[in-house]
Design a protein around this motif. Structure first.
Motif, PDB file in Angstrom:
ATOM      1  N   ILE A  17      27.700  -3.580 -12.565  1.00 44.86           N
ATOM      2  CA  ILE A  17      28.235  -4.579 -11.637  1.00 44.86           C
ATOM      3  C   ILE A  17      27.498  -4.574 -10.300  1.00 44.86           C
ATOM      4  O   ILE A  17      27.505  -5.571  -9.594  1.00 44.86           O
ATOM      5  N   GLY A  18      26.829  -3.454  -9.971  1.00 47.58           N
ATOM      6  CA  GLY A  18      26.011  -3.442  -8.755  1.00 47.58           C
ATOM      7  C   GLY A  18      24.867  -4.441  -8.878  1.00 47.58           C
ATOM      8  O   GLY A  18      24.560  -5.173  -7.933  1.00 47.58           O
ATOM      9  N   ASN A  19      24.248  -4.507 -10.052  1.00 50.05           N
ATOM     10  CA  ASN A  19      23.185  -5.487 -10.287  1.00 50.05           C
ATOM     11  C   ASN A  19      23.757  -6.901 -10.253  1.00 50.05           C
ATOM     12  O   ASN A  19      23.138  -7.830  -9.739  1.00 50.05           O
ATOM     13  N   TYR A  20      24.940  -7.044 -10.843  1.00 44.43           N
ATOM     14  CA  TYR A  20      25.545  -8.377 -10.910  1.00 44.43           C
ATOM     15  C   TYR A  20      25.855  -8.907  -9.511  1.00 44.43           C
ATOM     16  O   TYR A  20      25.460 -10.006  -9.139  1.00 44.43           O
ATOM     17  N   ILE A  21      26.532  -8.055  -8.712  1.00 45.08           N
ATOM     18  CA  ILE A  21      26.914  -8.476  -7.362  1.00 45.08           C
ATOM     19  C   ILE A  21      25.693  -8.538  -6.442  1.00 45.08           C
ATOM     20  O   ILE A  21      25.578  -9.410  -5.588  1.00 45.08           O
ATOM     21  N   GLY A  22      24.744  -7.595  -6.629  1.00 43.97           N
ATOM     22  CA  GLY A  22      23.626  -7.478  -5.692  1.00 43.97           C
ATOM     23  C   GLY A  22      22.419  -8.334  -6.045  1.00 43.97           C
ATOM     24  O   GLY A  22      21.631  -8.658  -5.162  1.00 43.97           O
ATOM     25  N   THR A 240      37.047   2.398   4.905  1.00 48.00           N
ATOM     26  CA  THR A 240      36.308   3.571   4.436  1.00 48.00           C
ATOM     27  C   THR A 240      36.637   3.836   2.978  1.00 48.00           C
ATOM     28  O   THR A 240      36.353   4.910   2.458  1.00 48.00           O
ATOM     29  N   CYS A 241      37.264   2.840   2.339  1.00 53.63           N
ATOM     30  CA  CYS A 241      37.727   3.080   0.968  1.00 53.63           C
ATOM     31  C   CYS A 241      36.812   2.429  -0.053  1.00 53.63           C
ATOM     32  O   CYS A 241      36.527   1.245  -0.023  1.00 53.63           O
ATOM     33  N   ASN A 242      36.428   3.277  -0.965  1.00 57.46           N
ATOM     34  CA  ASN A 242      35.630   2.918  -2.110  1.00 57.46           C
ATOM     35  C   ASN A 242      36.213   1.801  -2.970  1.00 57.46           C
ATOM     36  O   ASN A 242      35.539   0.846  -3.350  1.00 57.46           O
ATOM     37  N   VAL A 243      37.518   1.939  -3.249  1.00 52.85           N
ATOM     38  CA  VAL A 243      38.211   0.965  -4.098  1.00 52.85           C
ATOM     39  C   VAL A 243      38.201  -0.389  -3.388  1.00 52.85           C
ATOM     40  O   VAL A 243      37.879  -1.423  -3.981  1.00 52.85           O
ATOM     41  N   PHE A 244      38.506  -0.367  -2.092  1.00 53.99           N
ATOM     42  CA  PHE A 244      38.565  -1.615  -1.329  1.00 53.99           C
ATOM     43  C   PHE A 244      37.184  -2.262  -1.254  1.00 53.99           C
ATOM     44  O   PHE A 244      37.051  -3.483  -1.317  1.00 53.99           O
ATOM     45  N   SER A 245      36.173  -1.421  -1.135  1.00 55.77           N
ATOM     46  CA  SER A 245      34.824  -1.959  -1.012  1.00 55.77           C
ATOM     47  C   SER A 245      34.438  -2.751  -2.268  1.00 55.77           C
ATOM     48  O   SER A 245      33.867  -3.834  -2.191  1.00 55.77           O
ATOM     49  N   ILE A 246      34.782  -2.230  -3.427  1.00 57.72           N
ATOM     50  CA  ILE A 246      34.461  -2.963  -4.661  1.00 57.72           C
ATOM     51  C   ILE A 246      35.373  -4.194  -4.780  1.00 57.72           C
ATOM     52  O   ILE A 246      34.943  -5.261  -5.213  1.00 57.72           O
ATOM     53  N   TYR A 247      36.625  -4.024  -4.343  1.00 57.16           N
ATOM     54  CA  TYR A 247      37.579  -5.137  -4.395  1.00 57.16           C
ATOM     55  C   TYR A 247      37.032  -6.355  -3.650  1.00 57.16           C
ATOM     56  O   TYR A 247      37.127  -7.489  -4.103  1.00 57.16           O
ATOM     57  N   GLN A 248      36.412  -6.093  -2.489  1.00 52.99           N
ATOM     58  CA  GLN A 248      35.886  -7.190  -1.670  1.00 52.99           C
ATOM     59  C   GLN A 248      34.820  -8.006  -2.390  1.00 52.99           C
ATOM     60  O   GLN A 248      34.619  -9.170  -2.083  1.00 52.99           O
ATOM     61  N   ALA A 249      34.124  -7.352  -3.319  1.00 54.96           N
ATOM     62  CA  ALA A 249      33.056  -8.065  -4.021  1.00 54.96           C
ATOM     63  C   ALA A 249      33.606  -9.020  -5.082  1.00 54.96           C
ATOM     64  O   ALA A 249      32.900  -9.897  -5.554  1.00 54.96           O
ATOM     65  N   PHE A 250      34.858  -8.837  -5.459  1.00 55.41           N
ATOM     66  CA  PHE A 250      35.403  -9.647  -6.558  1.00 55.41           C
ATOM     67  C   PHE A 250      36.565 -10.556  -6.160  1.00 55.41           C
ATOM     68  O   PHE A 250      36.813 -11.551  -6.814  1.00 55.41           O
ATOM     69  N   ALA A 251      37.291 -10.183  -5.099  1.00 51.20           N
ATOM     70  CA  ALA A 251      38.519 -10.915  -4.780  1.00 51.20           C
ATOM     71  C   ALA A 251      38.230 -12.094  -3.856  1.00 51.20           C
ATOM     72  O   ALA A 251      37.163 -12.180  -3.246  1.00 51.20           O
ATOM     73  N   SER A 252      39.187 -13.012  -3.750  1.00 49.52           N
ATOM     74  CA  SER A 252      39.069 -14.146  -2.823  1.00 49.52           C
ATOM     75  C   SER A 252      39.403 -13.649  -1.411  1.00 49.52           C
ATOM     76  O   SER A 252      40.057 -12.614  -1.253  1.00 49.52           O
ATOM     77  N   PRO A 253      39.012 -14.410  -0.380  1.00 47.95           N
ATOM     78  CA  PRO A 253      39.322 -13.978   0.989  1.00 47.95           C
ATOM     79  C   PRO A 253      40.823 -13.739   1.203  1.00 47.95           C
ATOM     80  O   PRO A 253      41.207 -12.763   1.870  1.00 47.95           O
ATOM     81  N   ASP A 254      41.671 -14.581   0.612  1.00 47.45           N
ATOM     82  CA  ASP A 254      43.120 -14.384   0.769  1.00 47.45           C
ATOM     83  C   ASP A 254      43.583 -13.084   0.128  1.00 47.45           C
ATOM     84  O   ASP A 254      44.380 -12.343   0.709  1.00 47.45           O
ATOM     85  N   GLN A 255      43.068 -12.830  -1.065  1.00 48.14           N
ATOM     86  CA  GLN A 255      43.437 -11.583  -1.754  1.00 48.14           C
ATOM     87  C   GLN A 255      42.977 -10.370  -0.948  1.00 48.14           C
ATOM     88  O   GLN A 255      43.701  -9.375  -0.837  1.00 48.14           O
ATOM     89  N   ILE A 256      41.777 -10.482  -0.381  1.00 53.69           N
ATOM     90  CA  ILE A 256      41.231  -9.357   0.380  1.00 53.69           C
ATOM     91  C   ILE A 256      42.119  -9.059   1.583  1.00 53.69           C
ATOM     92  O   ILE A 256      42.483  -7.917   1.857  1.00 53.69           O
ATOM     93  N   ALA A 284      37.430 -11.596 -13.302  1.00 55.62           N
ATOM     94  CA  ALA A 284      36.085 -12.133 -13.065  1.00 55.62           C
ATOM     95  C   ALA A 284      35.151 -11.819 -14.227  1.00 55.62           C
ATOM     96  O   ALA A 284      34.268 -12.621 -14.561  1.00 55.62           O
ATOM     97  N   LEU A 285      35.332 -10.657 -14.819  1.00 60.01           N
ATOM     98  CA  LEU A 285      34.336 -10.210 -15.807  1.00 60.01           C
ATOM     99  C   LEU A 285      34.646 -10.645 -17.235  1.00 60.01           C
ATOM    100  O   LEU A 285      33.740 -10.689 -18.070  1.00 60.01           O
ATOM    101  N   THR A 286      35.925 -10.994 -17.513  1.00 59.41           N
ATOM    102  CA  THR A 286      36.261 -11.345 -18.900  1.00 59.41           C
ATOM    103  C   THR A 286      35.419 -12.510 -19.445  1.00 59.41           C
ATOM    104  O   THR A 286      34.837 -12.392 -20.517  1.00 59.41           O
ATOM    105  N   PRO A 287      35.319 -13.630 -18.710  1.00 65.75           N
ATOM    106  CA  PRO A 287      34.510 -14.723 -19.269  1.00 65.75           C
ATOM    107  C   PRO A 287      33.039 -14.341 -19.442  1.00 65.75           C
ATOM    108  O   PRO A 287      32.398 -14.762 -20.406  1.00 65.75           O
TER     109      PRO A 287
END
Ligand code: TRP
Length: 331
Positions: A17-22, A240-256, A284-287
């Motif tokens: 997913i790093g390649n996908y997002i980056g 400073t959270c790892n989980v949140f950092s990945i979340y930001q790459a996939f969620a909408s601004p409202d969700q974030i 995001a990844l299922t389709p």
């Protein structure tokens, strides 16, 4: 006139997913405003991979990954480097304009010398001429297509600068502007995606989440993400959270924003945060996962897409080569 963007994709392993997002997502975003030419750099892979089945399967897999990720071959010229033999003619031309000293300065080559030296080996141990001249082949890939913009990771900037140097030397000697000077552009996502252990997501750290993990694997990997030992009730710092950092790459601004508030308020444990992350990622990844599986069941389709793309790319490339042949007096 739209700008021309071009990038090469090395067929090395299924992307994470790093390649996908980056890489994949930003290159596809760029293709909305540019005339884009994206190709599988299969001859580049030969320098390091001598297993024919692997080259074949990796080429299909990486092509399927980009198609599944949303590359529309009617919008983006999508081809194989090997399908455009003009590349190798331009390589021969460019070699005559490339000082050996320029190649000596390439970071990738220098790193190999270094590691050989520290291992007490001959400095050129395991370095073939394909690796040594890699930046010239890359320059040929770029200059053949009148490229304006090259979306790449920072590790490739030096190679694009070398393509500029080589093109300038050619243009100066013949007093021409036949070779357009390209510019490397950084991925718009400035933050690199963090991996399971909090370091940059990278295959070499073994901390990646493959894009095409099944739902079950994805859940397992997300639950493995390293967090701190704060208890449920404690307020948590999203930044400073790892989980949140990945979340930001996939969620909408409202969700974030909503999740940020839950972090700050306290009362949310890491298990909940990870569950939220799993849900946005899985949505995001299922389709993409499904489309990838469909494509891999029809390798003939992938081969056809690449063959058609290569055919169109050759038309552009052969016009360029004729022009350059004339300039150098080989016509
Ligand atoms: N060297 C690039 C990489 O390792 C791949 C590549 C080959 C490329 N040819 C290119 C990138 C031309 C941009 C333009 O990722």
């Amino acid at each position: 006139m739209k700008k021309i963007s071009l990038t090469g994709i090395k067929p090395t392993g299924i992307p994470h997913i790093g390649n996908y997002i980056g890489a994949i997502k930003p290159a596809l975003q760029l293709s909305e405003s540019c005339e884009s030419r994206y190709f599988i750099a299969d001859y580049h892979a030969l320098n390091s991979c001598k297993n024919p089945d692997e080259i074949r399967s990796m080429t299909r897999e990486i092509a399927a990954a980009w198609l599944a990720g949303g590359l529309d071959p009617d919008q983006v010229l999508f081809y194989k480097q090997s399908g455009v033999p003009e590349t190798f003619e331009l390589l021969t031309i460019l070699l005559a304009f490339t000082p050996k000293g320029l190649m000596n300065r390439a970071h990738a080559y220098k790193a190999m010398l270094q590691s050989n030296q520290s291992a007490g080996k001959d400095p050129d141990d395991g370095v073939n001429m394909g690796l040594f001249t890699y930046p010239v082949l890359m320059a040929a890939d770029i200059l053949l297509f009148d490229t304006d913009l090259v979306p790449v990771g920072n590790d490739q900037f030096q190679h694009v600068e070398m393509a500029v140097d080589i093109a300038e030397s050619f243009n100066f000697i013949y007093q021409t502007d036949a070779l357009k000077l390209p510019e490397a552009i950084a991925q718009p996502h400035t933050k690199t995606l963090l991996g399971l252990d909090g370091r940059k997501m990278s295959k070499s750290y073994g901390n990646t989440i493959p894009i095409f993990s099944s739902e079950k694997e994805l859940r397992k990997l997300v639950m493995k993400i390293v967090t701190n030992s704060q208890g449920i009730e404690e307020p948590k710092d999203p930044d400073t959270c790892n989980v949140f950092s990945i979340y930001q790459a996939f969620a909408s601004p409202d969700q974030i924003e909503a999740l940020r508030q839950r972090y700050l308020a306290g009362g949310m444990g890491w298990g909940h945060a990870k569950q939220e992350l799993f849900e946005v990622m899985n949505e995001a990844l299922t389709p993409i996962r499904n489309r990838y599986q469909e494509l891999m069941q029809d390798p003939g389709y992938i081969d056809r897409v690449l063959a058609e793309g290569s055919h169109k790319a050759r038309e552009i490339a052969s016009a360029k080569i004729s022009q350059l042949r004339q300039i150098v007096g080989i016509d």
